[in-house]
Motif scaffolding. Structure first.
Motif, short mmCIF file in Angstrom:
data_model
loop_
_atom_site.label_atom_id
_atom_site.label_comp_id
_atom_site.label_asym_id
_atom_site.label_seq_id
_atom_site.Cartn_x
_atom_site.Cartn_y
_atom_site.Cartn_z
N GLN A 64 0.84 -1.20 0.00
CA GLN A 64 0.00 0.00 0.00
C GLN A 64 0.87 1.24 0.00
OE1 GLN A 64 -3.53 -0.26 0.18
NE2 GLN A 64 -3.64 1.93 -0.26
N LEU A 65 0.60 2.16 -0.92
CA LEU A 65 1.33 3.42 -0.97
C LEU A 65 0.36 4.51 -1.39
CD1 LEU A 65 4.05 4.75 -0.54
CD2 LEU A 65 4.59 4.33 -2.94
N GLY A 66 -0.06 5.33 -0.44
CA GLY A 66 -1.10 6.31 -0.72
C GLY A 66 -2.38 5.59 -1.08
N SER A 67 -3.02 6.05 -2.16
CA SER A 67 -4.26 5.41 -2.59
C SER A 67 -4.02 4.26 -3.57
CB SER A 67 -5.16 6.45 -3.26
OG SER A 67 -4.50 7.03 -4.39
N ARG A 68 -2.75 3.98 -3.86
CA ARG A 68 -2.43 2.93 -4.83
C ARG A 68 -2.00 1.64 -4.12
NH1 ARG A 68 1.23 6.07 -9.42
NH2 ARG A 68 0.02 8.01 -9.46
N ARG A 69 -2.34 0.53 -4.75
CA ARG A 69 -1.93 -0.78 -4.25
C ARG A 69 -1.16 -1.50 -5.35
NH1 ARG A 69 -6.71 -4.19 -1.75
NH2 ARG A 69 -7.38 -4.11 -3.94
N TYR A 70 -0.07 -2.16 -4.95
CA TYR A 70 0.75 -2.91 -5.88
C TYR A 70 0.73 -4.38 -5.46
CZ TYR A 70 2.40 1.76 -7.05
OH TYR A 70 2.46 3.09 -7.42
N SER A 119 11.85 11.08 3.43
CA SER A 119 10.61 11.64 3.97
C SER A 119 9.45 10.91 3.34
CB SER A 119 10.52 13.14 3.68
OG SER A 119 10.34 13.36 2.29
N LEU A 120 8.29 10.97 3.98
CA LEU A 120 7.13 10.25 3.47
C LEU A 120 6.72 10.75 2.09
CD1 LEU A 120 5.10 8.04 4.03
CD2 LEU A 120 3.67 9.70 5.23
N SER A 121 6.75 12.06 1.88
CA SER A 121 6.35 12.62 0.58
C SER A 121 7.33 12.20 -0.51
CB SER A 121 6.26 14.14 0.66
OG SER A 121 7.49 14.71 1.07
N CYS A 122 8.63 12.22 -0.19
CA CYS A 122 9.63 11.80 -1.17
C CYS A 122 9.50 10.31 -1.47
CB CYS A 122 11.03 12.12 -0.65
SG CYS A 122 12.36 11.67 -1.78
N PHE A 123 9.25 9.52 -0.44
CA PHE A 123 9.11 8.09 -0.65
C PHE A 123 7.89 7.76 -1.50
CE2 PHE A 123 7.53 3.88 0.65
CZ PHE A 123 8.61 3.12 0.23
N ARG A 124 6.81 8.48 -1.29
CA ARG A 124 5.62 8.24 -2.12
C ARG A 124 5.95 8.44 -3.60
NH1 ARG A 124 1.98 10.47 2.06
NH2 ARG A 124 2.62 12.53 1.36
N LEU A 125 6.67 9.51 -3.90
CA LEU A 125 7.04 9.80 -5.29
C LEU A 125 7.95 8.71 -5.84
CD1 LEU A 125 7.14 11.62 -7.77
CD2 LEU A 125 8.99 12.91 -6.67
N LEU A 126 9.00 8.38 -5.11
CA LEU A 126 9.92 7.35 -5.56
C LEU A 126 9.23 5.99 -5.67
CD1 LEU A 126 13.08 8.26 -3.43
CD2 LEU A 126 12.78 8.58 -5.90
N GLY A 127 8.34 5.72 -4.72
CA GLY A 127 7.65 4.44 -4.73
C GLY A 127 6.76 4.27 -5.95
N HIS A 128 6.03 5.31 -6.31
CA HIS A 128 5.15 5.20 -7.47
C HIS A 128 5.95 4.99 -8.76
CE1 HIS A 128 1.72 5.95 -5.09
NE2 HIS A 128 1.86 7.25 -4.95
#
Length: 271
Positions: A46-52, A134-143
């Motif tokens: 789970q990452l934000g509203s997206r699921r992988y 940071s959480l915001s940076c990780f969300r971007l990198l994760g997507h």
């Protein structure tokens, strides 16, 4: 465990990290129990509203045809974030290390909403890279990277079997930066420093000896996100299986857990 008028038999069966053994257990128990909980693998990251999708988790999910099978995500979404209510004694803006945001996104989000600075430890604890984001940076990198990284084998990402009892003194710089250490216990235990003086740990799945270990390394307080039965704090997947066996759906978990006194609890480890 007694749940009002109900008595629940909760049993853990270890597979020593073997996917084939886990699949066999699931097939054998399918249709014979009220609910099954899968540990060590998620159906989705789970990452934000997206699921992988996690391929191994999806494979194990397909083994079961009759009995409800859960992976703990319902408990992680609806119960674990309530743990942040117990952190009011910490200064606003304190740093929280979430050892795997992909596994505990809702807890990481709740910590951020509470005003804590969140460090995502996924690159360090999962990929063995000495990095925290940071959480915001990780969300971007994760997507950007998860469509590929989601296919990495769980045996590489997560300690299984006897490996869960081994401790490597890695990533001490991330532990040092944080006042709060949160997330999967096996990730924390696998990388536990010699000193966590004054820290707060938020996790589940600990035994009495493991809580003594936290006391010895100086942890100030422990927040268990699952209740303690006979000294053992079950994993999130086990508690979700209990809730499912009782006929509850995730959106109702908080009410039922409150009725039974199963909400996150603060334990002081140092006098």
């Amino acid at each position: 465990m007694n749940c009002g008028r109900e008595t629940i038999l909760l049993e853990r069966r270890g597979c020593n990290g073997c996917i084939d053994t886990a699949a066999r257990f699931l097939r054998e128990l399918d249709g014979r129990v009220d609910a099954l909980g899968l540990g060590g693998a998620n159906f989705f990251y789970q990452l934000g509203s997206r699921r992988y999708p996690c391929p191994e988790g999806q494979y194990l999910y397909r083994q079961v045809k009759k009995t409800p099978l859960v992976d703990g995500s319902g408990w992680k979404q609806w119960i674990e974030p309530l743990a942040v209510r117990l952190l009011d004694f910490l200064p606003f803006g304190s740093t929280a290390l979430v050892v795997s945001v992909l596994d505990r996104y809702w807890l990481a989000q709740a910590l951020q909403f509470k005003g804590f600075k969140v460090i995502a430890g996924d690159a360090a604890f999962g990929l063995k890279l000495p990095l925290g984001f940071s959480l915001s940076c990780f969300r971007l990198l994760g997507h950007l990277t998860m469509p590929l990284l989601a296919h990495l084998p769980l045996a590489y990402l997560y300690p299984h079997g006897n490996g869960q009892q081994k401790s490597y003194l890695r990533f001490n710089h991330l532990f040092t930066r944080a006042k709060i250490i949160a997330g999967d216990w096996h990730f924390i235990r696998h990388n536990l420093p010699n000193s966590l003086e004054g820290k707060v740990v938020v996790t589940s799945g600990t035994t009495p000896s493991e809580r003594q270990l936290l006391r010895r390394v100086g942890v100030f307080s422990l927040i268990t996100t699952t209740p303690i039965f006979a000294g053992f704090s079950p994993a999130a997947n086990a508690m979700e299986a209990v809730m499912t066996a009782l006929g509850s759906v995730p959106e109702q978990f908080a009410v039922l857990a409150g009725d039974f006194g199963w909400l996150p609890t603060l334990h002081l480890l140092q006098e």
